[in-house]
Design an enzyme around this catalytic site. Structure first.
Site, PDB file in Angstrom:
ATOM      1  N   CYS A 175      -0.296  -2.696 -24.090  1.00 17.59           N
ATOM      2  CA  CYS A 175      -0.700  -2.043 -22.955  1.00 17.59           C
ATOM      3  C   CYS A 175       0.532  -2.243 -21.864  1.00 17.59           C
ATOM      4  O   CYS A 175       0.125  -1.912 -20.520  1.00 17.59           O
ATOM      5  CB  CYS A 175      -2.213  -2.282 -22.345  1.00 17.59           C
ATOM      6  N   HIS A 191       0.847  -1.220   0.015  1.00 19.06           N
ATOM      7  CA  HIS A 191      -0.108   0.020   0.071  1.00 19.06           C
ATOM      8  C   HIS A 191       0.807   1.073   0.003  1.00 19.06           C
ATOM      9  O   HIS A 191       0.585   2.324  -0.375  1.00 19.06           O
ATOM     10  CB  HIS A 191      -0.921   0.033   1.276  1.00 19.06           C
ATOM     11  N   ASN A 205       3.677  -7.386 -20.521  1.00 19.38           N
ATOM     12  CA  ASN A 205       4.304  -7.643 -19.041  1.00 19.38           C
ATOM     13  C   ASN A 205       4.389  -9.136 -18.770  1.00 19.38           C
ATOM     14  O   ASN A 205       5.294  -9.860 -18.460  1.00 19.38           O
ATOM     15  CB  ASN A 205       3.802  -7.041 -17.854  1.00 19.38           C
ATOM     16  N   ASP A 206       3.050  -9.724 -18.807  1.00 18.52           N
ATOM     17  CA  ASP A 206       3.073 -11.082 -18.881  1.00 18.52           C
ATOM     18  C   ASP A 206       3.382 -11.870 -19.937  1.00 18.52           C
ATOM     19  O   ASP A 206       4.043 -13.019 -19.715  1.00 18.52           O
ATOM     20  CB  ASP A 206       1.361 -11.463 -18.543  1.00 18.52           C
ATOM     21  N   ARG A 230       8.065 -11.830 -13.467  1.00 16.07           N
ATOM     22  CA  ARG A 230       8.378 -10.483 -13.876  1.00 16.07           C
ATOM     23  C   ARG A 230       8.972  -9.751 -12.556  1.00 16.07           C
ATOM     24  O   ARG A 230       9.186  -8.668 -12.523  1.00 16.07           O
ATOM     25  CB  ARG A 230       7.127  -9.877 -14.231  1.00 16.07           C
ATOM     26  N   GLU A 269      -1.738 -12.158 -23.422  1.00 15.77           N
ATOM     27  CA  GLU A 269      -0.580 -11.911 -22.638  1.00 15.77           C
ATOM     28  C   GLU A 269      -0.081 -13.440 -22.510  1.00 15.77           C
ATOM     29  O   GLU A 269       0.988 -13.601 -21.523  1.00 15.77           O
ATOM     30  CB  GLU A 269      -0.822 -11.315 -21.515  1.00 15.77           C
TER      31      GLU A 269
HETATM   32  C1  PEP Z   1       0.417  -6.991 -18.801  1.00 11.33           C
HETATM   33  O1  PEP Z   1       0.709  -7.962 -18.532  1.00 11.33           O
HETATM   34  O2  PEP Z   1       1.101  -6.588 -19.665  1.00 11.33           O
HETATM   35  C2  PEP Z   1      -0.413  -5.936 -18.514  1.00 11.33           C
HETATM   36  C3  PEP Z   1      -0.616  -4.885 -18.934  1.00 11.33           C
HETATM   37  O3  PEP Z   1      -1.149  -6.382 -17.475  1.00 11.33           O
HETATM   38  P1  PEP Z   1      -0.880  -6.272 -16.080  1.00 11.33           P
HETATM   39  O4  PEP Z   1       0.420  -5.626 -15.984  1.00 11.33           O
HETATM   40  O5  PEP Z   1      -1.821  -5.588 -15.101  1.00 11.33           O
HETATM   41  O6  PEP Z   1      -0.658  -7.893 -15.500  1.00 11.33           O
HETATM   42 MG    MG Z   2      -0.879  -8.976 -17.359  1.00 14.88          MG
END
Ligand code: PEP
Ligand code: MG
Length: 589
Positions: free
Chosen positions: A506, A191, A458-459, A469, A435
């Protein structure tokens, strides 16, 4: 001079004098009481609990007004816990049976609970242990009659250094008086970290032991972009950082001037530049920085730190807040609950017991097992869709069957609303995150099922390279510029184009300027990035032609290691906007 590395949780650079918070935290005046004073201790405890609950509720109200409802609700959670009859009984029993003083009993019980959470050895539980410490401090402060946090009454600007900061302490920081903070403990999802980002105070956490090497009044540099702090910097380092700070300041001002210009390449190709948000108030941040809307609203934060699920109307209110910030016109992509693994947990989420939660019952899998929860969220999204350009997106989809199941549930919810005469957008655009490598490989089939894709790099990077990650020890493997990841991205974009559906990226990759030309060159015309990165990515888009971007993409796809790809892209970006690349190493904000 000493340099320490930790986890960057809020960007920006600050240079200032240290204020070191004592690590003791709470003062326990005595451990035991005479038997005849036990009833007096119980009375003191009850009064302190009552005052502490009141304090938490006031804090909730104040933080809700200042930062937002989700952050405020952290303190509603604190108040609820302090009112929990089981907890109160535990503390009272400690006083009665062991003749402990009220302070000592509170400390013992709270720390036992915190230890139990910590021993589960999962980062999310560890971060919640910090909330218990916060509660302990609040109750004990009320018992010993101490004034509120010292941090709220600062006279000179400082850099706060502490073993850890509780959510209450972080919330009481005044960004005008606290240039930055750095802590020995803490993780990305705590948090404290979330609040630092919302308050826009540069912060680095998880630095390991360093407080013994520094005294109050010493000079410190906190580099919240790279996750580095420098204790007692030498003249050269200080000068370099001061210069960087100035450059960043003027760079940021120049970028701000682009706010009302479109994200359009030099040769007139329009790119839709959207923002990723976690809290409804951040919708406004996207617009303030010149974004075209919200490309990813991560709804998990609606569910965090609560004992009960958020109601349909609470969720609806949050979606409406974002929609209103967008003037009910700009797009808002709402992603359904993506809980589990590295994401914040809620108490009823059993996925935390799994041995390998990133591959377990998380995200959409969890929703498909908990249809009441899933349908409640879908209803809230659909209802909000009546008022503006809302789009819905499913996370972590790994098979076609799963995607079809989601669509079926959505159709059922639409039917229910129809029966109840509740209006919603019947043409609500539907998308899926890509992802998971299996979804990327099946992109052509997936594209026939939805209106848009959003590539979650990211995933996708984590699963393609089998590199966690959040695990620093395998960070050298984890790069979205790895050729394996790039080939999957390329494949997904081509599949989307073939089926004539929209596609965007994203993940964090889309906010890193070294990848902008590559992504444009691969055919993307939509990016969703952290709001802070919108101005810089816009600047880059406005500085290249599509031909240039295509050439860069073709070249980059020829390399066979991430290092070559990244070096090449960095160099090409530097040629166009040297300040973007040069400042990104030091204090880019
Ligand atoms: C991702 O995995 O790239 C993504 C945008 O989702 P998050 O980072 O929320 O897992
Ligand atoms: Mg993700």
């Amino acid at each position: 001079m000493e340099i320490k590395r930790g986890i960057p949780v809020s960007p920006g650079v600050a240079i200032g004098l240290a204020m070191v918070l004592d690590t003791e935290g709470v003062r326990i005046p005595r451990r035991a009481v005479e038997p005849q004073f036990i009833s007096n201790e119980i009375t003191r405890l009850r009064a302190a609990l009552e005052a502490a609950v009141l304090e938490a509720r006031e804090r909730q109200k104040e933080i809700t007004d200042r930062i937002g409802k989700q952050v405020g609700s952290i303190f509603a959670g604190h108040a609820m816990l302090m009112e929990d009859p089981e907890l109160v009984r535990d503390i009272e029993n400690s006083i009665k049976q062991k003749s402990y003083s009220a302070e000592y009993a509170v400390s013992q019980v709270m720390r036992r609970q915190a230890k139990a959470l910590e021993s589960l050895n999962q980062p999310v539980f560890k971060t919640r242990a910090n909330d218990l410490f916060d509660i302990e401090k609040t109750i004990i402060r009320n018992l010993v009659g101490e004034e509120s946090e010292p941090l709220s009454n600062l006279r000179n600007p400082v850099i706060v250094l502490a073993h850890d900061l509780t959510p209450s302490e972080t919330a009481s920081l005044d960004p005008k008086m606290v240039f930055a903070f750095a802590t020995e403990a803490g993780g990305r999802a705590s948090h404290t970290a979330i609040m630092a980002g919302m308050l826009e105070i540069p912060a680095v956490v998880g630095l390991g032991r360093f407080l013994t090497d520094i005294s109050g009044g010493d000079e410190v540099i906190v580099d919240g972009n790279r996750g580095v702090i420098i204790l007692n910097p030498d003249d050269d380092t200080r000068d370099r950082y001061r210069e960087a700070q100035q450059q960043i300041g003027s760079h940021t001002r120049r970028l701000h001037e682009l706010r009302d210009f479109p994200a359009e390449t030099e040769d007139g190709v329009r790119v839709t530049l959207l923002g990723n948000i976690e809290f409804p108030q951040e919708g406004q941040h996207c617009l303030d920085r010149g974004g075209d809307g919200v490309g990813l609203y991560r709804t998990e934060f609606l569910y965090c730190n609560r004992v009960t699920e958020p109601s349909e109307s609470e969720q609806y209110d949050s979606f409406m807040t974002v929609l209103r910030a967008m003037g009910n016109k700009r797009p808002v992509v709402i992603r359904t609950l993506d809980m589990g693994s590295d994401k914040l947990f809620y108490p009823w989420d059993k996925s935390q017991d799994e041995r390998n939660p990133s591959l377990g019952l998380r995200s959409i899998r969890l929703c498909l097992r908990n249809l009441t929860l899933f349908k409640k969220q879908l209803r809230a999204i659909l209802r909000a869709s009546h008022h503006g350009d809302i789009r819905i997106m499913f996370p972590m989809v790994s098979t076609l069957l799963e995607l079809r199941q989601c669509k079926m549930i959505l159709a059922e919810v639409k039917e229910d609303l129809e029966d109840e005469g509740i209006p919603f957008n019947r043409k609500l655009p539907l998308g899926t995150m890509i992802e998971v490598p299996s979804a990327a490989l099946m992109a052509e089939e997936m594209a026939k099922e939805v209106h848009f894709f959003s590539i979650g790099t990211n995933d996708l990077t984590q699963y393609t390279l089998a590199a966690d990650r959040t695990n620093e020890t395998v960070a050298s493997l984890y790069s979205p510029g790895d050729p394996a990841v790039l080939r999957l991205i390329d494949h997904v974009i081509k599949a989307a184009h073939k089926q004539r559906i929209d596609v965007s990226v994203c993940g964090e990759m889309s906010g890193d300027p070294i990848y902008t030309m590559l992504l444009l060159g691969l055919g993307l015309r939509q990016l969703s990035v952290t709001p802070q990165n919108i101005p810089e990515i816009k600047k880059l888009i406005r500085s290249v032609t599509l031909d240039e971007a295509r050439t860069v993409a073709q070249e980059a796809m020829r390399f066979d290691t991430a290092r070559e790809v990244n070096n090449y892209l960095r160099e090409r970006t530097r040629r166009i906007l040297p300040e973007v690349v040069d400042l990104s190493g030091m204090g880019r904000n």
